[in-house]
Motif scaffolding. Sequence first.
Motif, mmCIF file in Angstrom:
data_model
loop_
_atom_site.group_PDB
_atom_site.id
_atom_site.type_symbol
_atom_site.label_atom_id
_atom_site.label_comp_id
_atom_site.label_asym_id
_atom_site.label_seq_id
_atom_site.Cartn_x
_atom_site.Cartn_y
_atom_site.Cartn_z
ATOM 1 N N ILE A 25 0.839 -1.206 0.000
ATOM 2 C CA ILE A 25 0.000 0.000 0.000
ATOM 3 C C ILE A 25 0.871 1.253 0.000
ATOM 4 C CG2 ILE A 25 -1.617 1.380 1.370
ATOM 5 C CD1 ILE A 25 -2.865 -1.279 2.322
ATOM 6 N N ILE A 26 1.892 1.269 0.857
ATOM 7 C CA ILE A 26 2.788 2.428 0.931
ATOM 8 C C ILE A 26 3.503 2.636 -0.398
ATOM 9 C CG2 ILE A 26 4.842 3.361 2.057
ATOM 10 C CD1 ILE A 26 3.951 1.853 4.582
ATOM 11 N N LEU A 27 4.004 1.544 -0.978
ATOM 12 C CA LEU A 27 4.698 1.639 -2.268
ATOM 13 C C LEU A 27 3.758 2.173 -3.345
ATOM 14 C CD1 LEU A 27 7.189 1.105 -4.012
ATOM 15 C CD2 LEU A 27 6.385 -1.250 -4.318
ATOM 16 N N PHE A 28 2.517 1.723 -3.324
ATOM 17 C CA PHE A 28 1.534 2.202 -4.296
ATOM 18 C C PHE A 28 1.324 3.712 -4.166
ATOM 19 C CE2 PHE A 28 -2.984 3.250 -5.063
ATOM 20 C CZ PHE A 28 -3.047 2.982 -6.417
ATOM 21 N N TYR A 29 1.191 4.195 -2.939
ATOM 22 C CA TYR A 29 0.990 5.629 -2.726
ATOM 23 C C TYR A 29 2.226 6.429 -3.130
ATOM 24 C CZ TYR A 29 -3.553 5.551 -0.383
ATOM 25 O OH TYR A 29 -4.898 5.438 -0.108
ATOM 26 N N ILE A 30 3.398 5.894 -2.858
ATOM 27 C CA ILE A 30 4.628 6.588 -3.253
ATOM 28 C C ILE A 30 4.697 6.711 -4.769
ATOM 29 C CG2 ILE A 30 7.150 6.392 -3.331
ATOM 30 C CD1 ILE A 30 7.033 5.162 -0.534
ATOM 31 N N ALA A 33 2.287 9.287 -6.041
ATOM 32 C CA ALA A 33 2.768 10.629 -5.715
ATOM 33 C C ALA A 33 3.867 11.058 -6.688
ATOM 34 C CB ALA A 33 3.286 10.670 -4.276
ATOM 35 N N LEU A 34 4.758 10.124 -7.029
ATOM 36 C CA LEU A 34 5.859 10.441 -7.943
ATOM 37 C C LEU A 34 5.364 10.677 -9.372
ATOM 38 C CD1 LEU A 34 8.582 7.882 -6.746
ATOM 39 C CD2 LEU A 34 8.562 10.354 -6.383
ATOM 40 N N PHE A 35 4.379 9.887 -9.787
ATOM 41 C CA PHE A 35 3.932 9.936 -11.181
ATOM 42 C C PHE A 35 2.560 10.595 -11.337
ATOM 43 C CE2 PHE A 35 6.806 6.254 -10.901
ATOM 44 C CZ PHE A 35 7.763 6.648 -11.827
ATOM 45 N N ALA A 73 -7.813 13.592 -10.001
ATOM 46 C CA ALA A 73 -6.577 14.351 -10.205
ATOM 47 C C ALA A 73 -6.146 15.046 -8.918
ATOM 48 C CB ALA A 73 -6.772 15.379 -11.324
ATOM 49 N N ARG A 74 -7.099 15.557 -8.171
ATOM 50 C CA ARG A 74 -6.771 16.250 -6.922
ATOM 51 C C ARG A 74 -6.259 15.257 -5.866
ATOM 52 N NH1 ARG A 74 -8.150 21.295 -6.235
ATOM 53 N NH2 ARG A 74 -8.721 21.144 -4.041
ATOM 54 N N ILE A 75 -6.815 14.047 -5.853
ATOM 55 C CA ILE A 75 -6.323 13.042 -4.902
ATOM 56 C C ILE A 75 -4.907 12.604 -5.277
ATOM 57 C CG2 ILE A 75 -6.625 10.641 -4.188
ATOM 58 C CD1 ILE A 75 -9.600 11.144 -4.036
ATOM 59 N N LEU A 76 -4.651 12.443 -6.571
ATOM 60 C CA LEU A 76 -3.314 12.051 -7.006
ATOM 61 C C LEU A 76 -2.283 13.106 -6.612
ATOM 62 C CD1 LEU A 76 -4.118 10.625 -10.569
ATOM 63 C CD2 LEU A 76 -3.480 9.336 -8.534
ATOM 64 N N TYR A 77 -2.568 14.356 -6.885
ATOM 65 C CA TYR A 77 -1.638 15.427 -6.509
ATOM 66 C C TYR A 77 -1.620 15.629 -4.990
ATOM 67 C CZ TYR A 77 -0.485 17.063 -11.220
ATOM 68 O OH TYR A 77 0.016 17.162 -12.498
ATOM 69 N N GLY A 78 -2.754 15.385 -4.362
ATOM 70 C CA GLY A 78 -2.816 15.541 -2.918
ATOM 71 C C GLY A 78 -1.975 14.520 -2.175
ATOM 72 N N SER A 79 -1.703 13.365 -2.795
ATOM 73 C CA SER A 79 -0.842 12.371 -2.155
ATOM 74 C C SER A 79 0.543 12.947 -1.898
ATOM 75 C CB SER A 79 -0.744 11.117 -3.032
ATOM 76 O OG SER A 79 -0.134 11.409 -4.278
ATOM 77 N N ARG A 80 0.993 13.831 -2.766
ATOM 78 C CA ARG A 80 2.290 14.477 -2.554
ATOM 79 C C ARG A 80 2.267 15.348 -1.301
ATOM 80 N NH1 ARG A 80 4.367 16.682 -8.471
ATOM 81 N NH2 ARG A 80 4.858 14.635 -9.351
ATOM 82 N N LEU A 81 1.191 16.107 -1.163
ATOM 83 C CA LEU A 81 1.094 16.992 -0.005
ATOM 84 C C LEU A 81 0.953 16.206 1.297
ATOM 85 C CD1 LEU A 81 -1.262 19.826 -1.307
ATOM 86 C CD2 LEU A 81 1.154 20.021 -0.747
#
Length: 281
Positions: A25-30, A33-35, A73-81
């Motif tokens: 799960i953590i790897l998936f979120y990372i 966030a990167l892509f 799109a907001r959730i994908l970019y929000g993972s970075r934050l």
Amino acid sequence: MFIGRLRQFWEIFSKNKAAVVGGAIILFYILIALFAPLLAAHDPFEIQLDKKLQQPSFEHWMGTDDKGRDILARILYGSRLSMGIGFAAVSFGAFFGIIMGLAAGYYGGWVDTIISRILDVMLAFPGILLALAIISALGPSLVNVMIAVGIFSVPLFARVVRGSTLETKKLEYIDAIRSLGANDGTIIFKHILPNILSPIIIQGTLRLATAILSAAGLSFLGLGAQPPSPEWGTMLSSGRDFLFSAPYIALFPGLAISVLVLGFNLFGDGLRDALDPRLKS
């Protein structure tokens, strides 16, 4: 030797299927966030009022919010934050906590007394209340949320490091190193700290879940990231006005937070089982 320890760690860790799932799960979120720029089909900040409050569809997989912005799109970019806040806050807390814990555990005496009393005062306040007080003094912002969450993480790391240092400094090899003329700095940072990294790593991993959840809670209250930031707590706050008419606006950010926190908790439990020698068979 390192390869052997790594193999031993993986043998123990991989037996815990829940921990492996947490790591995945953590790897998936990372990765998302990167892509995020490659995965997001829409601009997370683009306002399209003619498309507001659209239900999930092939064009907008998670629907759109009240301003027509794509939720996925907001959730994908929000993972970075959200992950960035968590890692920054825990790094802040770990840095100062490790320094304080090492000093208290190694020197003891009045140094230990002063540091321990400071930690007791900090622990006397519930973490979220301490963070609220800090943000009230500094003002609402993303950076201040990192500082606030990091500050109430300090005593937890300091306690763990202090206890481990008290145990390690009594070992014979530390006396031998000291008798050879090594100074305190060399003993602390070259010989004690590397040998107490396991509990620090475990505490840091488990603390990440709390930090992300606390930061989202503060943003939900309007004290963290401010609109139009796609931070998950801010998105939850924006969606609470549409719980009955468009529940997906709050549902998907809430699920994103819950799954990530669950992942860190599962992964942290697995690390504890694999790295804590008292739990090894």
